[in-house]
Design a protein around this motif. Structure first.
Motif, PDB file in Angstrom:
ATOM      1  N   ALA A   1       0.848  -1.196   0.000  1.00 10.52           N
ATOM      2  CA  ALA A   1       0.000   0.000   0.000  1.00 10.52           C
ATOM      3  C   ALA A   1       0.880   1.241   0.000  1.00 10.52           C
ATOM      4  O   ALA A   1       1.915   1.280   0.678  1.00 10.52           O
ATOM      5  N   ASP A   2       0.484   2.252  -0.740  1.00 14.99           N
ATOM      6  CA  ASP A   2       1.261   3.486  -0.870  1.00 14.99           C
ATOM      7  C   ASP A   2       0.472   4.669  -0.314  1.00 14.99           C
ATOM      8  O   ASP A   2      -0.756   4.749  -0.482  1.00 14.99           O
ATOM      9  N   PHE A   3       1.212   5.606   0.290  1.00 13.43           N
ATOM     10  CA  PHE A   3       0.581   6.748   0.946  1.00 13.43           C
ATOM     11  C   PHE A   3       1.368   8.029   0.672  1.00 13.43           C
ATOM     12  O   PHE A   3       2.604   8.003   0.648  1.00 13.43           O
ATOM     13  N   PRO A   4       0.679   9.155   0.535  1.00  9.28           N
ATOM     14  CA  PRO A   4       1.344  10.426   0.236  1.00  9.28           C
ATOM     15  C   PRO A   4       1.787  11.162   1.500  1.00  9.28           C
ATOM     16  O   PRO A   4       1.550  12.369   1.656  1.00  9.28           O
ATOM     17  N   VAL A   5       2.411  10.431   2.429  1.00  9.98           N
ATOM     18  CA  VAL A   5       2.880  11.033   3.672  1.00  9.98           C
ATOM     19  C   VAL A   5       4.272  10.489   3.987  1.00  9.98           C
ATOM     20  O   VAL A   5       4.662   9.427   3.481  1.00  9.98           O
ATOM     21  N   PRO A   6       5.048  11.171   4.836  1.00  5.53           N
ATOM     22  CA  PRO A   6       6.359  10.644   5.228  1.00  5.53           C
ATOM     23  C   PRO A   6       6.235   9.321   5.974  1.00  5.53           C
ATOM     24  O   PRO A   6       5.186   9.018   6.573  1.00  5.53           O
ATOM     25  N   VAL A   7       7.307   8.549   5.972  1.00  4.28           N
ATOM     26  CA  VAL A   7       7.311   7.248   6.638  1.00  4.28           C
ATOM     27  C   VAL A   7       6.965   7.396   8.118  1.00  4.28           C
ATOM     28  O   VAL A   7       6.209   6.596   8.676  1.00  4.28           O
ATOM     29  N   ARG A   8       7.505   8.420   8.767  1.00  7.24           N
ATOM     30  CA  ARG A   8       7.261   8.590  10.194  1.00  7.24           C
ATOM     31  C   ARG A   8       5.779   8.783  10.485  1.00  7.24           C
ATOM     32  O   ARG A   8       5.249   8.254  11.477  1.00  7.24           O
ATOM     33  N   ARG A   9       5.078   9.517   9.628  1.00 12.02           N
ATOM     34  CA  ARG A   9       3.646   9.731   9.843  1.00 12.02           C
ATOM     35  C   ARG A   9       2.881   8.415   9.742  1.00 12.02           C
ATOM     36  O   ARG A   9       1.982   8.131  10.531  1.00 12.02           O
ATOM     37  N   LEU A  10       3.259   7.583   8.758  1.00 18.50           N
ATOM     38  CA  LEU A  10       2.610   6.286   8.594  1.00 18.50           C
ATOM     39  C   LEU A  10       2.912   5.376   9.772  1.00 18.50           C
ATOM     40  O   LEU A  10       2.023   4.692  10.290  1.00 18.50           O
ATOM     41  N   TRP A  11       4.171   5.381  10.217  1.00 18.16           N
ATOM     42  CA  TRP A  11       4.559   4.557  11.361  1.00 18.16           C
ATOM     43  C   TRP A  11       3.757   4.915  12.601  1.00 18.16           C
ATOM     44  O   TRP A  11       3.253   4.049  13.314  1.00 18.16           O
ATOM     45  N   ASP A  12       3.621   6.213  12.856  1.00 18.76           N
ATOM     46  CA  ASP A  12       2.912   6.650  14.056  1.00 18.76           C
ATOM     47  C   ASP A  12       1.442   6.229  14.040  1.00 18.76           C
ATOM     48  O   ASP A  12       0.838   6.025  15.102  1.00 18.76           O
ATOM     49  N   ALA A  13       0.860   6.101  12.855  1.00 21.48           N
ATOM     50  CA  ALA A  13      -0.530   5.643  12.773  1.00 21.48           C
ATOM     51  C   ALA A  13      -0.667   4.218  13.293  1.00 21.48           C
ATOM     52  O   ALA A  13      -1.729   3.834  13.802  1.00 21.48           O
ATOM     53  N   TYR A  14       0.396   3.432  13.174  1.00 22.17           N
ATOM     54  CA  TYR A  14       0.386   2.068  13.696  1.00 22.17           C
ATOM     55  C   TYR A  14       0.884   2.010  15.137  1.00 22.17           C
ATOM     56  O   TYR A  14       0.545   1.083  15.879  1.00 22.17           O
ATOM     57  N   ALA A  15       1.669   2.985  15.556  1.00 20.48           N
ATOM     58  CA  ALA A  15       2.208   3.003  16.918  1.00 20.48           C
ATOM     59  C   ALA A  15       1.202   3.514  17.931  1.00 20.48           C
ATOM     60  O   ALA A  15       1.232   3.125  19.101  1.00 20.48           O
ATOM     61  N   ASP A  16       0.313   4.391  17.507  1.00 17.82           N
ATOM     62  CA  ASP A  16      -0.649   5.051  18.386  1.00 17.82           C
ATOM     63  C   ASP A  16      -1.970   4.279  18.354  1.00 17.82           C
ATOM     64  O   ASP A  16      -2.642   4.234  17.325  1.00 17.82           O
ATOM     65  N   PRO A  17      -2.387   3.649  19.465  1.00 19.43           N
ATOM     66  CA  PRO A  17      -3.620   2.855  19.437  1.00 19.43           C
ATOM     67  C   PRO A  17      -4.855   3.676  19.090  1.00 19.43           C
ATOM     68  O   PRO A  17      -5.815   3.148  18.529  1.00 19.43           O
ATOM     69  N   ARG A  18      -4.851   4.970  19.415  1.00 20.05           N
ATOM     70  CA  ARG A  18      -5.993   5.826  19.077  1.00 20.05           C
ATOM     71  C   ARG A  18      -6.175   5.910  17.571  1.00 20.05           C
ATOM     72  O   ARG A  18      -7.306   5.969  17.062  1.00 20.05           O
ATOM     73  N   GLN A  19      -5.061   5.920  16.840  1.00 22.14           N
ATOM     74  CA  GLN A  19      -5.126   5.991  15.387  1.00 22.14           C
ATOM     75  C   GLN A  19      -5.342   4.610  14.768  1.00 22.14           C
ATOM     76  O   GLN A  19      -6.155   4.434  13.861  1.00 22.14           O
ATOM     77  N   LEU A  20      -4.597   3.644  15.271  1.00 22.68           N
ATOM     78  CA  LEU A  20      -4.654   2.297  14.715  1.00 22.68           C
ATOM     79  C   LEU A  20      -6.069   1.732  14.739  1.00 22.68           C
ATOM     80  O   LEU A  20      -6.524   1.118  13.767  1.00 22.68           O
TER      81      LEU A  20
END
Length: 325
Positions: A19-38
């Motif tokens: 899957a590809d996303f128009p955001v930096p890697v760190r932003r994508l990583w944080d979406a998986y690191a933060d349970p509120r987002q995940l």
């Protein structure tokens, strides 16, 4: 839609999703690191997920349930085998009971997520490895592919919502059940710094002061399982004091600690407090899952302005302890 390819390989018992996303890697990583987002995208829209535990570190454990249209729940777990911050994590994933215990009668899989830079921003490669061809066919027949597509179609909206998860937001409380509340805040400091600030008596006395003008009159710190703590406060005149006491039930420095908590002199069962510290952009995400004995007690405590008091303390932690550290 972010999913660009799905490759099922029965010979090697794998399924790979890109899957590809128009955001930096760190932003994508944080979406998986933060349970509120995940939890806003892990389950498909008709089966949203709720994470009651999410320990993103080697040896960590996550628990979540997905709620169906009729209110039915499916419980699941992740066991983290490895984590390379900002790059990848590898888990064993399986079904569980309502207490988070793995269901030995249902299939388990290994999932390896890799986060990479790409021309348009970032790329997520998720590879699932099955134990057998029969289990692979069973899980795919249960809608694994369709569910994954539907779930990941929600990620773009989450990634675009920087405001809801920014580092400058105050303490927020989210009701997870009739007896559970998750309190969250990003604290500007490293995981180790935030952990130390919660366990070093000298540091605690600089920020865990209660309301402005109050005194921190007792600071007995517990660091190991089985030890007890006691924190006490009084107003500027040394009056109207109160104390919190409890016992350490679990400690995994510098990421996770589980304690009980009671107000001294008040009858009733203690709360169970599960605190997890996770590195995210802007600092450390502090997630505190509080389990009360009843809905009534939960609502009574929240009505006292608990989160306002916590915000005062965490703001003081940043300004008096972590600033310039």
């Amino acid at each position: 839609m972010p999913v660009t390819s799905i490759d099922k390989d029965p010979e090697n018992l794998t399924m790979t999703i890109v899957a590809d996303f128009p955001v930096p890697v760190r932003r994508l990583w944080d979406a998986y690191a933060d349970p509120r987002q995940l939890e806003t995208f892990w389950g498909p829209p008709e089966y949203p997920a709720t994470f009651t535990r999410h320990d993103l570190y080697p040896g960590g454990w996550s628990e979540y349930f997905m709620t169906g249209p009729a209110g039915n729940r499916s419980y699941n777990f992740w066991e983290f085998l490895s984590v390379a911050e900002g790059e990848s994590f590898h888990v064993i994933s399986g079904f569980a009971d309502e207490n988070g215990q793995p269901n030995a009668h249902m299939p388990r899989v290994r999932m390896h997520f890799t986060f990479e830079e790409a021309a348009q921003g970032s790329r997520l490669v998720g590879r699932t490895t099955f134990s057998s061809l029969e289990e692979m066919e069973q899980l795919i027949s249960m809608g694994m592919v369709e569910g994954t597509k539907a779930a990941m179609a929600q990620i773009d909206d989450v990634l675009a919502d920087l405001r809801s998860f920014a580092a400058d937001r105050m303490v927020e409380a989210q009701l997870l059940s009739d007896t559970q509340v998750r309190v969250s805040r990003i604290i500007r400091g490293s995981v180790q710094q935030v952990w130390d600030a919660h366990h070093d008596p000298e540091l605690l006395r600089r920020w865990l002061l209660g309301p402005d003008g109050w005194q921190f009159t007792d600071c007995q710190v517990a660091t190991d399982v089985g030890q007890t703590y006691r924190y006490a406060w009084a107003d500027a005149n040394g009056e109207n004091g109160f104390a919190l006491t409890g016992e350490v039930k679990e400690s995994q420095p510098p990421h996770r600690e589980v304690t009980t908590e009671s107000m001294e002199g008040v009858d009733g069962p203690p709360t169970l407090n599960e605190q997890t510290l996770t590195s995210v952009e802007g600092g450390t995400l502090l997630s505190l899952l509080i389990t009360y004995s009843s809905k009534e007690l939960r609502d009574t405590v929240l009505a006292t302005g608990m989160t306002d008091g916590m915000e005062i303390s965490y703001s003081r932690l940043e300004s008096e302890v972590l600033q310039g550290a």
